[in-house]
Enzyme design. Structure first.
Site, short mmCIF file in Angstrom:
data_model
loop_
_atom_site.label_atom_id
_atom_site.label_comp_id
_atom_site.label_asym_id
_atom_site.label_seq_id
_atom_site.Cartn_x
_atom_site.Cartn_y
_atom_site.Cartn_z
N GLU A 172 -29.42 73.36 21.90
CA GLU A 172 -29.65 72.08 21.24
C GLU A 172 -31.04 72.03 20.60
OE1 GLU A 172 -27.39 69.82 20.75
OE2 GLU A 172 -25.93 71.00 21.85
N ASP A 223 -27.10 79.28 18.55
CA ASP A 223 -26.82 80.26 19.60
C ASP A 223 -27.80 81.43 19.52
OD1 ASP A 223 -24.73 78.80 20.61
OD2 ASP A 223 -23.14 80.07 19.78
#
Length: 425
Positions: free
Chosen positions: A285, A366
């Protein structure tokens, strides 16, 4: 002779329904496959796969019924000119209760009140079945019928409280906007979005969920250390009681400038086996923040909103357009509704493009977490969340490309393992 705007809208609505149903059928076939994708063999347990398969198939069957009913109602309402009839009746009702229906704001609010009642009535059976049959059957629903009703009443009251001033402002802006209408409308909606982004997590979200500070401990220390290492201005760290309604899990962040906050669902904490897995999700995040994905997304939304308002200003005075949908006069709210119907092709195209961008952002986030050294933990967390949420294991490539804002698990795991693919930019 009036142009067949209505017929064109109906035609495209039906064509889109056929196309999306074709994609749904492809996805349903993928969900029925009795084996895991090869990359997930030995990663996902057989028991979780069977539960995921059953849950996904139940949702898919329900989706077919819901979409069929929706397209039938929507096309019927447009084809039989229900909207102009309802607009007329709402004005008569306002007059009968002593209100001045000649005032467009009052007439519009009476119309929208009826629309809200109709929407609640037609949506309620589907919401009840989804929550108390499908979600409950597969162990996700945690809310009682009374909590469900309470949430619904709160949502209605919020609409009654916030809706009228917003609607009134829009009508006034359109009436006095002149040649700069698109700029005024966009400016108002931009300011409104900032206000809502500010007050929603502070005043509205707590009406539905309880937010408590994350207790002192190893998890809090690791998240604060990670945030500090990235110069993320973390001010508050909350846990939300998502488990009171569902066992699905999530995490998100919000806030402007130097006042950022992170929220963890209590279900996320329960489902991940150790603190590092949760921290890896937060690292993902924070990757969105560090790579300015939230800024890019916000700017894109604002640009699209401005272009839509620009398009609306071009057609709002088209008498033929209103007459095609059965209206003799040209109310502001009706013009907005009609315009939204006429740009359906553009909306679908833009939605597809935004999904492409969103999936690219997910790969980059990611990769960001991976570069921080969280690849094994993020991989474990993604697998755990996929299992616990019973997310679809087999996905049709066409369906996922069109609908998914996040890449399928197989693609994300492959990117985490491949040192040369999906690098952050």
């Amino acid at each position: 002779m009036a142009l067949p705007y209505l017929e064109a809208v109906l035609c495209f609505m039906i064509l889109m329904y056929i196309f999306e149903t074709y994609l749904d059928i492809r996805q349903h076939r993928a969900l029925k496959l009795p084996t895991l994708p090869k990359p997930l063999v030995g990663v996902i347990s057989g028991e979780k796969f069977e539960r995921s398969r059953a849950y996904s198939l139940d949702k898919s069957k329900f989706h077919f019924i819901h979409e069929a009913v929706t397209i039938l109602m929507d096309t019927t309402i447009l084809y039989y000119r229900v909207l102009p009839w309802f607009w007329k009746k709402s004005g008569e009702l306002a007059t009968n209760v002593g209100l001045n229906a000649e005032n467009e704001i009052i007439h519009t609010l009476a119309f929208l009140a009826g629309v809200m009642i109709w929407s609640q009535i037609t949506d309620l059976p589907f919401s009840l079945y989804s929550t108390f049959v499908i979600e409950a059957k597969h162990g996700f629903n945690k809310q009682t019928i009374w909590l469900f009703i309470r949430d619904m009443i709160k949502g209605i009251l919020l609409s009654i409280l916030l809706g009228p001033p917003i609607v009134a402002a829009i009508i006034i802006i359109v009436q006095i906007g002149g040649p700069y209408l698109a700029i005024y409308l966009w400016g108002f909606m931009f300011a409104l979005s900032l206000v809502m982004m500010t007050i929603y997590p502070i005043m509205i979200a707590p009406l539905f969920n309880k937010f408590t500070p994350l207790p002192e401990g190893v998890l809090r220390e690791k998240i604060e250390k990670l945030a500090a290492s990235l110069n993320f201005p973390l001010k508050k760290l909350f846990v939300v009681d998502g488990s009171t309604r569902s066992s699905h899990s999530n995490a998100y962040m919000y806030g402007f400038f130097k006042n950022k906050r992170i929220v963890l669902y209590d279900t996320l904490i329960q489902q991940c086996s150790n603190e590092d897995e949760i921290v890896s999700v937060i690292a993902h995040e924070l990757g969105h923040w560090k790579l300015s994905h939230t800024v890019y997304s916000f700017v894109a939304v604002q640009l699209l909103m401005f272009l839509q308002f620009g398009g609306y200003t071009l057609v709002r005075n088209s008498k033929d357009l209103f007459e095609s949908f059965g209206f003799e006069d040209q109310p502001v709210i009706i013009g907005l509704i009609i315009f939204q119907h006429t740009i359906i092709p553009v909306q679908h195209l833009l939605s597809f493009c935004l999904n492409l961008v969103s999936r690219a952002f997910e790969f980059q986030a990611d990769a960001f977490a991976k570069n921080l050294g969280y690849a094994p933990q993020l991989r474990a967390a993604l697998v755990k969340l996929q299992e616990e949420n019973l997310s679809a294991m087999n996905t049709d490539p066409w369906y996922s490309a069109y609908h998914y804002s996040h890449p399928p698990l197989v693609e994300r795991l492959s990117a985490l393992e491949d040192p040369d693919s999906k690098k952050e930019n």
